[in-house]
Design an enzyme around this catalytic site. Structure first.
Site, PDB file in Angstrom:
ATOM      1  N   SER A  21     -62.264  67.643 -92.064  1.00  0.00           N
ATOM      2  CA  SER A  21     -61.627  68.235 -90.872  1.00  0.00           C
ATOM      3  C   SER A  21     -62.640  68.984 -90.015  1.00  0.00           C
ATOM      4  O   SER A  21     -62.288  69.483 -88.948  1.00  0.00           O
ATOM      5  CB  SER A  21     -60.487  69.170 -91.282  1.00  0.00           C
ATOM      6  OG  SER A  21     -60.933  70.136 -92.202  1.00  0.00           O
ATOM      7  N   ASN A 108     -55.990  77.414 -99.317  1.00  0.00           N
ATOM      8  CA  ASN A 108     -54.626  77.216 -98.813  1.00  0.00           C
ATOM      9  C   ASN A 108     -54.099  78.433 -98.058  1.00  0.00           C
ATOM     10  O   ASN A 108     -53.497  78.299 -96.994  1.00  0.00           O
ATOM     11  CB  ASN A 108     -53.683  76.855 -99.968  1.00  0.00           C
ATOM     12  CG  ASN A 108     -54.085  75.544-100.624  1.00  0.00           C
ATOM     13  OD1 ASN A 108     -54.923  74.824-100.085  1.00  0.00           O
ATOM     14  ND2 ASN A 108     -53.516  75.248-101.778  1.00  0.00           N
ATOM     15  N   HIS A 154     -28.850  65.129 -56.820  1.00  0.00           N
ATOM     16  CA  HIS A 154     -29.083  63.665 -56.817  1.00  0.00           C
ATOM     17  C   HIS A 154     -30.199  63.290 -55.843  1.00  0.00           C
ATOM     18  O   HIS A 154     -30.205  62.167 -55.333  1.00  0.00           O
ATOM     19  CB  HIS A 154     -27.811  62.890 -56.440  1.00  0.00           C
ATOM     20  CG  HIS A 154     -26.594  63.335 -57.181  1.00  0.00           C
ATOM     21  ND1 HIS A 154     -26.128  62.705 -58.308  1.00  0.00           N
ATOM     22  CD2 HIS A 154     -25.751  64.389 -56.965  1.00  0.00           C
ATOM     23  CE1 HIS A 154     -25.037  63.330 -58.750  1.00  0.00           C
ATOM     24  NE2 HIS A 154     -24.803  64.366 -57.959  1.00  0.00           N
ATOM     25  N   SER A 275     -58.989  58.886 -51.707  1.00  0.00           N
ATOM     26  CA  SER A 275     -58.876  57.534 -52.229  1.00  0.00           C
ATOM     27  C   SER A 275     -60.226  56.849 -52.092  1.00  0.00           C
ATOM     28  O   SER A 275     -60.994  57.153 -51.180  1.00  0.00           O
ATOM     29  CB  SER A 275     -57.824  56.773 -51.420  1.00  0.00           C
ATOM     30  OG  SER A 275     -58.098  55.385 -51.432  1.00  0.00           O
ATOM     31  N   LYS A 281     -56.243  58.992 -47.132  1.00  0.00           N
ATOM     32  CA  LYS A 281     -55.384  59.493 -48.203  1.00  0.00           C
ATOM     33  C   LYS A 281     -55.710  60.906 -48.641  1.00  0.00           C
ATOM     34  O   LYS A 281     -56.862  61.314 -48.683  1.00  0.00           O
ATOM     35  CB  LYS A 281     -55.489  58.573 -49.442  1.00  0.00           C
ATOM     36  CG  LYS A 281     -54.799  57.239 -49.300  1.00  0.00           C
ATOM     37  CD  LYS A 281     -53.283  57.318 -49.073  1.00  0.00           C
ATOM     38  CE  LYS A 281     -52.544  57.769 -50.305  1.00  0.00           C
ATOM     39  NZ  LYS A 281     -52.562  56.749 -51.365  1.00  0.00           N
ATOM     40  N   ASN A 283     -54.273  62.858 -51.895  1.00  0.00           N
ATOM     41  CA  ASN A 283     -53.397  62.641 -53.046  1.00  0.00           C
ATOM     42  C   ASN A 283     -53.193  63.909 -53.888  1.00  0.00           C
ATOM     43  O   ASN A 283     -54.126  64.680 -54.071  1.00  0.00           O
ATOM     44  CB  ASN A 283     -53.974  61.528 -53.929  1.00  0.00           C
ATOM     45  CG  ASN A 283     -53.996  60.190 -53.215  1.00  0.00           C
ATOM     46  OD1 ASN A 283     -53.131  59.914 -52.390  1.00  0.00           O
ATOM     47  ND2 ASN A 283     -54.992  59.374 -53.524  1.00  0.00           N
ATOM     48  N   GLU A 288     -49.760  65.196 -60.292  1.00  0.00           N
ATOM     49  CA  GLU A 288     -49.458  63.947 -61.007  1.00  0.00           C
ATOM     50  C   GLU A 288     -49.931  64.013 -62.457  1.00  0.00           C
ATOM     51  O   GLU A 288     -49.244  63.591 -63.378  1.00  0.00           O
ATOM     52  CB  GLU A 288     -50.145  62.759 -60.321  1.00  0.00           C
ATOM     53  CG  GLU A 288     -49.606  62.444 -58.939  1.00  0.00           C
ATOM     54  CD  GLU A 288     -50.488  61.418 -58.244  1.00  0.00           C
ATOM     55  OE1 GLU A 288     -51.397  61.827 -57.511  1.00  0.00           O
ATOM     56  OE2 GLU A 288     -50.278  60.219 -58.458  1.00  0.00           O
ATOM     57  N   GLN A 320     -53.198  69.308 -92.976  1.00  0.00           N
ATOM     58  CA  GLN A 320     -54.429  69.373 -92.187  1.00  0.00           C
ATOM     59  C   GLN A 320     -54.219  68.747 -90.805  1.00  0.00           C
ATOM     60  O   GLN A 320     -54.942  69.046 -89.857  1.00  0.00           O
ATOM     61  CB  GLN A 320     -55.538  68.641 -92.949  1.00  0.00           C
ATOM     62  CG  GLN A 320     -56.854  68.547 -92.212  1.00  0.00           C
ATOM     63  CD  GLN A 320     -57.960  68.064 -93.128  1.00  0.00           C
ATOM     64  OE1 GLN A 320     -58.290  68.730 -94.090  1.00  0.00           O
ATOM     65  NE2 GLN A 320     -58.509  66.891 -92.865  1.00  0.00           N
ATOM     66  N   LYS A 323     -53.779  70.475 -86.901  1.00  0.00           N
ATOM     67  CA  LYS A 323     -54.761  71.082 -85.991  1.00  0.00           C
ATOM     68  C   LYS A 323     -54.972  70.379 -84.659  1.00  0.00           C
ATOM     69  O   LYS A 323     -54.824  71.002 -83.600  1.00  0.00           O
ATOM     70  CB  LYS A 323     -56.107  71.214 -86.719  1.00  0.00           C
ATOM     71  CG  LYS A 323     -55.997  72.195 -87.851  1.00  0.00           C
ATOM     72  CD  LYS A 323     -57.240  72.336 -88.649  1.00  0.00           C
ATOM     73  CE  LYS A 323     -56.908  73.157 -89.873  1.00  0.00           C
ATOM     74  NZ  LYS A 323     -55.811  72.574 -90.718  1.00  0.00           N
TER      75      LYS A 323
HETATM   76  N1  ARG Z   1     -58.996  71.414 -94.260  1.00  0.00           N
HETATM   77  C1  ARG Z   1     -57.866  71.872 -94.972  1.00  0.00           C
HETATM   78  C2  ARG Z   1     -56.647  71.975 -94.052  1.00  0.00           C
HETATM   79  O1  ARG Z   1     -56.852  72.017 -92.904  1.00  0.00           O
HETATM   80  C3  ARG Z   1     -58.104  73.227 -95.546  1.00  0.00           C
HETATM   81  C4  ARG Z   1     -57.327  73.520 -96.792  1.00  0.00           C
HETATM   82  C5  ARG Z   1     -57.787  72.627 -97.862  1.00  0.00           C
HETATM   83  N2  ARG Z   1     -57.150  72.917 -99.082  1.00  0.00           N
HETATM   84  C6  ARG Z   1     -57.240  72.089-100.076  1.00  0.00           C
HETATM   85  N3  ARG Z   1     -56.641  72.411-101.151  1.00  0.00           N
HETATM   86  N4  ARG Z   1     -57.897  70.970-100.001  1.00  0.00           N
HETATM   87  O2  ARG Z   1     -55.530  71.998 -94.463  1.00  0.00           O
END
Ligand code: ARG
Length: 455
Positions: A21, A108, A154, A275, A281, A283, A288, A320, A323
């Site tokens: 990650s 964790n 409408h 444009s 133009k 725009n 948009e 994970q 993110k």
């Molecule tokens: N990269 C992991 C996540 O974003 C971090 C936690 C990883 N924990 C594990 N037991 N592998 O969730």
């Protein structure tokens, strides 16, 4: 340092690449470091590590933060994530004391903490930018207080309204967004650290101290829930989806209103695009793109809701995936709010065109029906009479003001000379029900909006 002493071989490169990650969670570095500094302080305060060890850890973490900020830090994919990258670097820098940092902690509860710290900051910035946009809207409403336009249903001209009333409708939408994000903050503002991997920790830790150090107002109640709860990510994305939906509606109106067909507003040159082939133009690309980007924010919400669906307790690696979607939703919403506030501040209102659009059409028909009601005719009957009158006028290509009293009378004997005193202004003034478009009510609404903005 390796987490693989129980394995017979290295992880396959493909698996490493797939599970890492670090390409995206490096963005959490400052929260990870802040969390680790608080954790080291707490461990020392509780006598779990020595004061000297905590000092070295904090010094090491502080210099790692500098390395990252000065682009001198080497992020390593084989170290999987931001937590391991920083911890390994810390141990390389300060030695043994660094290896004590992870006492009474798991990645964790660490990652749950980082995500909450990130989201709290994101909410604070979202609120600032929502308010800046509300201010730009309020300024436009204030400046164009007297401008009259047709209100639509409408997308057909319906009744005269004040432009300020229309603009304040958006103020209200964004006010609900402000309230939603504040509400979401309450559930984000809970400290998960101290939950360990899932079951709590076997050391005498002080979670209240951690909460205070890190600025959380509450401590999580259940360690299993704390490491596996990502409701706050989903709530941010849900609130962001609604805010983007509001922005997309505003974007759509800016796009329509700046077209030659409407010609109600002109976007400042600084916020318009040209444009590549048509030199004439101008725009509305910003609007948009905001309209379009709403889709990806909805998408992230659905994607992550689906990721979390049916996950067993407690932490699972699936999480994970919280993110990239959240980061992108935050970036998209923040940048859209920022550019909209700037673009709206310099929008030019073409009040003549708006006025023309009100006059041209039959937007006073409801007022004429109401006039008959006041003469004792039941509303449904009055509706039918005026409907016929409008049909008659439109077949002749005339507006209601161009119809003679004698012609009016052909449709209903109750019509008198005073029907001619129904104007756009009288129509507005008549709509004095609370929350209506009467100038008096709009004046009150402007004052109330100002108060909300400063409150
Ligand atoms: N990269 C992991 C996540 O974003 C971090 C936690 C990883 N924990 C594990 N037991 N592998 O969730």
């Amino acid at each position: 340092m390796t987490l693989r002493s129980r394995f017979g071989k290295e992880m396959d490169d493909l698996a490493k690449g797939y599970t890492a990650s670090i390409p995206f969670d490096r963005r959490l570095y400052e929260y990870d470091i802040a969390g680790s500094i608080a954790h080291a302080r707490m461990l020392a305060k509780q006598g779990i590590i020595s004061d000297r060890d905590a000092e070295l850890i904090i010094m090491g973490l502080t210099s790692i933060r500098e390395e990252i900020e000065q682009d001198r830090f080497e992020f390593k994919k084989e170290l999987e994530d931001i937590h391991m990258n920083i911890e390994v670097r810390l141990i390389a820098k300060v030695g043994d004391p660094g290896a004590k940092l992870h006492t009474a902690r798991s990645r964790n509860d660490q990652v749950a903490l980082d995500m909450r710290l990130f989201t709290k900051d994101a909410i604070a910035e979202t609120l600032r930018r929502l308010k800046a946009l509300q201010k730009a809207l309020l300024d436009q409403a204030q400046e164009n207080k007297k401008v009259i336009m047709p209100g639509y249903t409408h997308l057909q001209r319906a009744q005269p309204i004040l432009l300020a009333h229309h603009v304040l409708a958006y103020f209200e939408m964004f006010q609900r967004d402000v309230e939603r994000f504040k509400n979401c903050l309450e559930r984000t503002d809970v400290l998960p650290l101290g939950s360990g991997a899932l079951a709590g920790v076997s050391y005498d830790i002080d979670r209240d101290f951690l909460a205070k150090e890190l600025g959380f107002s509450k401590v999580s109640a259940n360690s299993l829930d704390a490491v596996s709860d990502r409701d706050f990510v989903i709530e941010y994305q849900a609130a962001a989806s609604l805010a983007m939906m509001h922005l997309s509606r505003l974007a759509e109106e800016i796009t329509l209103w700046s077209s030659a067909e409407f010609g109600f507003i002109e976007i400042d040159d600084a916020f318009a695009s040209g444009s590549s082939i048509m030199p004439q133009k101008k725009n509305p690309d910003v609007a948009e793109l905001a309209r379009a980007k709403t889709g990806r924010v909805y998408g992230h919400l659905m994607a992550f809701l689906t990721t979390m669906k049916a996950l067993p307790l407690s932490y699972n690696r699936d999480m994970q995936e919280d993110k990239e979607g959240l980061f992108d939703s935050v970036d998209t919403l923040l940048s859209t709010l920022e550019v909209f506030a700037a673009m709206i501040a310099c929008l030019r209102v073409k009040s003549d065109r708006m006025r023309q659009a009100v006059e041209q059409d039959y937007t006073l028909a409801t007022d004429i029906a109401d006039y008959l009601v006041r003469k004792g005719i039941p509303f449904r009957e009055a509706h039918t009479i005026v409907g016929k009158l409008v049909r008659y006028a439109s077949e002749l290509g005339r507006s209601l003001t161009e119809i003679e009293l004698s012609e009016y009378r052909r449709f209903c004997a109750e019509f008198d000379n005073d029907v001619k005193s129904i104007t756009v202004e009288s129509s507005l003034a008549a709509r004095g029900s609370s929350g209506g478009t009467a100038p008096e009510e709009v004046e009150k609404a402007l004052a109330a909006a100002k108060k909300k903005l400063n409150g």
